[in-house]
Design an enzyme around this catalytic site. Structure first.
Site, PDB file in Angstrom:
ATOM      1  N   PRO A 128       0.827  -1.219   0.000  1.00 43.81           N
ATOM      2  CA  PRO A 128       0.000   0.000   0.000  1.00 43.81           C
ATOM      3  C   PRO A 128       0.860   1.268   0.000  1.00 43.81           C
ATOM      4  O   PRO A 128       0.536   2.250  -0.662  1.00 43.81           O
ATOM      5  CB  PRO A 128      -0.817  -0.131   1.291  1.00 43.81           C
ATOM      6  CG  PRO A 128      -0.885  -1.612   1.553  1.00 43.81           C
ATOM      7  CD  PRO A 128       0.396  -2.192   1.037  1.00 43.81           C
ATOM      8  N   GLY A 131       4.857   1.435  -3.911  1.00 40.95           N
ATOM      9  CA  GLY A 131       4.532   1.021  -5.270  1.00 40.95           C
ATOM     10  C   GLY A 131       5.719   1.286  -6.180  1.00 40.95           C
ATOM     11  O   GLY A 131       6.525   0.393  -6.459  1.00 40.95           O
ATOM     12  N   SER A 132       5.868   2.563  -6.567  1.00 43.05           N
ATOM     13  CA  SER A 132       7.012   2.928  -7.404  1.00 43.05           C
ATOM     14  C   SER A 132       8.323   2.801  -6.639  1.00 43.05           C
ATOM     15  O   SER A 132       9.386   2.664  -7.234  1.00 43.05           O
ATOM     16  CB  SER A 132       6.862   4.368  -7.903  1.00 43.05           C
ATOM     17  OG  SER A 132       5.789   4.453  -8.810  1.00 43.05           O
ATOM     18  N   ILE A 157      -1.811  -7.476  -6.348  1.00 47.53           N
ATOM     19  CA  ILE A 157      -1.160  -8.727  -6.732  1.00 47.53           C
ATOM     20  C   ILE A 157      -1.986  -9.472  -7.789  1.00 47.53           C
ATOM     21  O   ILE A 157      -3.063 -10.020  -7.502  1.00 47.53           O
ATOM     22  CB  ILE A 157      -0.889  -9.621  -5.492  1.00 47.53           C
ATOM     23  CG1 ILE A 157      -0.162  -8.789  -4.407  1.00 47.53           C
ATOM     24  CG2 ILE A 157      -0.090 -10.860  -5.887  1.00 47.53           C
ATOM     25  CD1 ILE A 157       1.120  -8.081  -4.865  1.00 47.53           C
ATOM     26  N   GLN A 335     -12.932   6.351 -31.780  1.00 49.17           N
ATOM     27  CA  GLN A 335     -13.389   7.484 -32.605  1.00 49.17           C
ATOM     28  C   GLN A 335     -13.880   7.013 -33.973  1.00 49.17           C
ATOM     29  O   GLN A 335     -14.911   7.467 -34.470  1.00 49.17           O
ATOM     30  CB  GLN A 335     -12.234   8.496 -32.755  1.00 49.17           C
ATOM     31  CG  GLN A 335     -12.652   9.846 -33.291  1.00 49.17           C
ATOM     32  CD  GLN A 335     -13.542  10.601 -32.299  1.00 49.17           C
ATOM     33  OE1 GLN A 335     -13.558  10.310 -31.115  1.00 49.17           O
ATOM     34  NE2 GLN A 335     -14.283  11.557 -32.807  1.00 49.17           N
ATOM     35  N   HIS A 337     -15.187   4.224 -34.656  1.00 52.74           N
ATOM     36  CA  HIS A 337     -16.476   3.548 -34.455  1.00 52.74           C
ATOM     37  C   HIS A 337     -17.607   4.521 -34.109  1.00 52.74           C
ATOM     38  O   HIS A 337     -18.769   4.098 -34.041  1.00 52.74           O
ATOM     39  CB  HIS A 337     -16.374   2.527 -33.317  1.00 52.74           C
ATOM     40  CG  HIS A 337     -15.693   1.238 -33.684  1.00 52.74           C
ATOM     41  ND1 HIS A 337     -14.353   1.138 -33.953  1.00 52.74           N
ATOM     42  CD2 HIS A 337     -16.183  -0.027 -33.820  1.00 52.74           C
ATOM     43  CE1 HIS A 337     -14.050  -0.119 -34.222  1.00 52.74           C
ATOM     44  NE2 HIS A 337     -15.134  -0.848 -34.156  1.00 52.74           N
ATOM     45  N   GLY A 338     -17.280   5.786 -33.829  1.00 46.05           N
ATOM     46  CA  GLY A 338     -18.328   6.750 -33.466  1.00 46.05           C
ATOM     47  C   GLY A 338     -19.081   6.287 -32.233  1.00 46.05           C
ATOM     48  O   GLY A 338     -18.498   5.679 -31.327  1.00 46.05           O
ATOM     49  N   GLU A 362       3.878  -2.802 -13.734  1.00 49.86           N
ATOM     50  CA  GLU A 362       5.266  -3.155 -14.098  1.00 49.86           C
ATOM     51  C   GLU A 362       6.134  -1.883 -14.206  1.00 49.86           C
ATOM     52  O   GLU A 362       7.088  -1.823 -14.960  1.00 49.86           O
ATOM     53  CB  GLU A 362       5.276  -3.934 -15.424  1.00 49.86           C
ATOM     54  CG  GLU A 362       6.217  -5.106 -15.433  1.00 49.86           C
ATOM     55  CD  GLU A 362       5.590  -6.419 -14.996  1.00 49.86           C
ATOM     56  OE1 GLU A 362       4.609  -6.391 -14.233  1.00 49.86           O
ATOM     57  OE2 GLU A 362       6.118  -7.458 -15.395  1.00 49.86           O
ATOM     58  N   GLU A 366       6.117   7.113 -15.627  1.00 49.60           N
ATOM     59  CA  GLU A 366       7.058   8.046 -14.978  1.00 49.60           C
ATOM     60  C   GLU A 366       8.315   7.292 -14.530  1.00 49.60           C
ATOM     61  O   GLU A 366       9.437   7.803 -14.669  1.00 49.60           O
ATOM     62  CB  GLU A 366       6.376   8.726 -13.778  1.00 49.60           C
ATOM     63  CG  GLU A 366       5.269   9.714 -14.163  1.00 49.60           C
ATOM     64  CD  GLU A 366       4.034   9.050 -14.795  1.00 49.60           C
ATOM     65  OE1 GLU A 366       3.689   7.920 -14.415  1.00 49.60           O
ATOM     66  OE2 GLU A 366       3.434   9.666 -15.699  1.00 49.60           O
TER      67      GLU A 366
END
Ligand code: CAA
Length: 379
Positions: A128, A131-132, A157, A335, A337-338, A362, A366
């Site tokens: 928690p 992370g980075s 996970i 886009q 496919h509108g 992964e 940044e």
């Protein structure tokens, strides 16, 4: 320079493509609704050699190399991105154990992962509050006689609710990255609790769960590599993992471009197919060119890995470029496919949601830029 695939690479790509077209593409929406990839789908992938593409054959793997792995990953992601991430993490865990494990660890776990006895493997690094920055991790592993006792929380996970084995990082020494070690923890070990699935924007058929370790005791033989060597194992695994996620992003983008091309030639407005309008052609052209550029970055990184040369920088460039390209390509496909592209009736909205996480997991875009900048500054 040789841009041709060799026989093994072409065969692995064809195997993955045929499976993806037959099983995944037609059923990806169903998997998403059920929020589960059926066990028999993962089993068939293992039987086809897709859970250990770059793993030695002596351990049950396909031993087809990192380029074959990237090609297979791309094809699977074209059909179903959620299945692709399950495959990516299982391959990564298999490779990590094959690369850093003792003979007993390799022989115990790798054949089960690549052969389908285990549905998946999990990579439990993030927390928690870490992370980075995995160096800030708080999970601990403390020696008790012949055992290690693990306590702490893990977050995000992939496949944590169906993994046969987890690679778990925990602090065994002082602060920072040098105090981290890696352990192999079997699913169902007492003291390992699997939390509630995250309710995600995309890749919804793949599970993402928190883990809680409460006095989870594992034998001393569960240590992977050397004590204090865990961070480097994680970084080396993630270098390879980033090539895999780059390939996953490429596959999602290629799938979206296929959808856009098909729709543009079928959909009629102002008396002709919309593919005849330059406005639509330019969207298809940009997507085609950008995907081609990303493809060669991914393949070069895979080739460097296979050639046993340094590839951290190239993996970061490949993942950054492929993931951001996939997002743009999916956006253009919606886009083209509108209004229909904004509905669940067509696959492009799912592909767009699925592609978003490739800029996050992964290592975020940044973090990839940070890795690239360090290399650029070194010159
Ligand atoms: N290969 C080998 N060793 C490496 C390495 C690499 N790629 N990168 C760093 N190292 C080594 C360094 O050489 C250094 O060694 P020494 O101490 O001997 O000098 C040591 O590791 C520490 O390196 P740094 O000082 O560079 O470490 P840092 O704290 O600055 O972190 C970082 C670097 C690149 C930001 C790293 O923390 C990172 O990659 N963060 C992102 C984490 C991440 O990607 N998480 C993804 C979670 S997994 C996931 O998403 C899976 C999934 O489910 C899909």
């Amino acid at each position: 320079m040789d841009f041709e695939l060799n026989e093994t690479q072409a065969m692995v790509r064809e195997t993955a493509r045929a499976f993806s077209d037959r099983v995944l593409r037609p059923r990806a929406a169903e998997f998403e609704r059920a929020e589960r990839i059926p066990s028999e789908v993962l089993k068939e992938m293992a039987e086809l050699g897709l859970m250990g593409v770059n793993v030695p054959s002596a351990l049950g793997g396909s031993e087809a190399g990192a380029v074959s792995y990237a090609l297979a990953m791309k094809e699977i992601a074209r059909g179903c991105a959620a299945t692709a991430v399950t495959m990516a993490v299982t391959n990564m865990v298999s490779e990590v154990i094959a690369g850093f494990g003792t003979a007993a660890q390799r022989e115990t776990y790798v054949p089960r992962l690549v052969g389908g006895e285990y549905e998946a493997g999990s990579f439990a690094l993030s927390e928690p509050g870490a992370g980075s920055d995995p160096g800030a991790m708080r999970t601990t592993a403390v020696r008790r006689g012949e055992s290690w006792v693990i306590n702490g929380d893990k977050q995000w996970i992939t496949s944590g609710d169906r993994a046969g084995v987890f690679v778990v990082w925990a602090r065994t020494g002082g602060p920072g990255t040098a105090g981290l070690s890696a352990f192999l923890v079997e699913g169902g070990t007492p003291g390992l609790r699997v939390g509630k699935r995250e309710d995600k924007m995309g890749i919804r058929a793949s599970s993402t769960v928190p883990l809680v370790f409460e006095d989870c005791e594992v034998p001393s033989s569960a240590l992977l590599g050397v004590e204090g060597g865990g961070f480097k194992i994680a970084m080396m695994a993630l270098d390879g993992g980033r090539v895999g996620i780059g390939a996953q992003a490429l596959g999602i983008g290629e799938g979206a471009l296929d959808d856009a091309r098909r729709y543009a030639t079928e959909r009629q407005q102002f008396g002709k197919a919309i593919a005849e309008f330059q406005a639509v052609q330019w969207m298809l052209a940009d997507s085609h060119a950008e995907l081609d550029a990303a493809r060669w970055l991914v393949m070069r990184a895979a080739w460097l890995k296979e050639s046993k040369r340094p590839f951290s920088q190239e993996a970061a460039m490949a993942k950054l470029t492929a993931s951001e390209t996939a997002w743009r390509v999916c956006n253009r496909a919606v886009q083209v496919h509108g209004g229909y592209g904004y509905t669940r009736e067509f696959a492009v909205e799912r592909r767009m949601r699925d592609s978003r996480v490739t800029m996050i997991y992964e290592g975020t875009s940044e973090i990839q830029r940070l890795v690239i900048a360090r290399g650029a500054l070194r010159g």
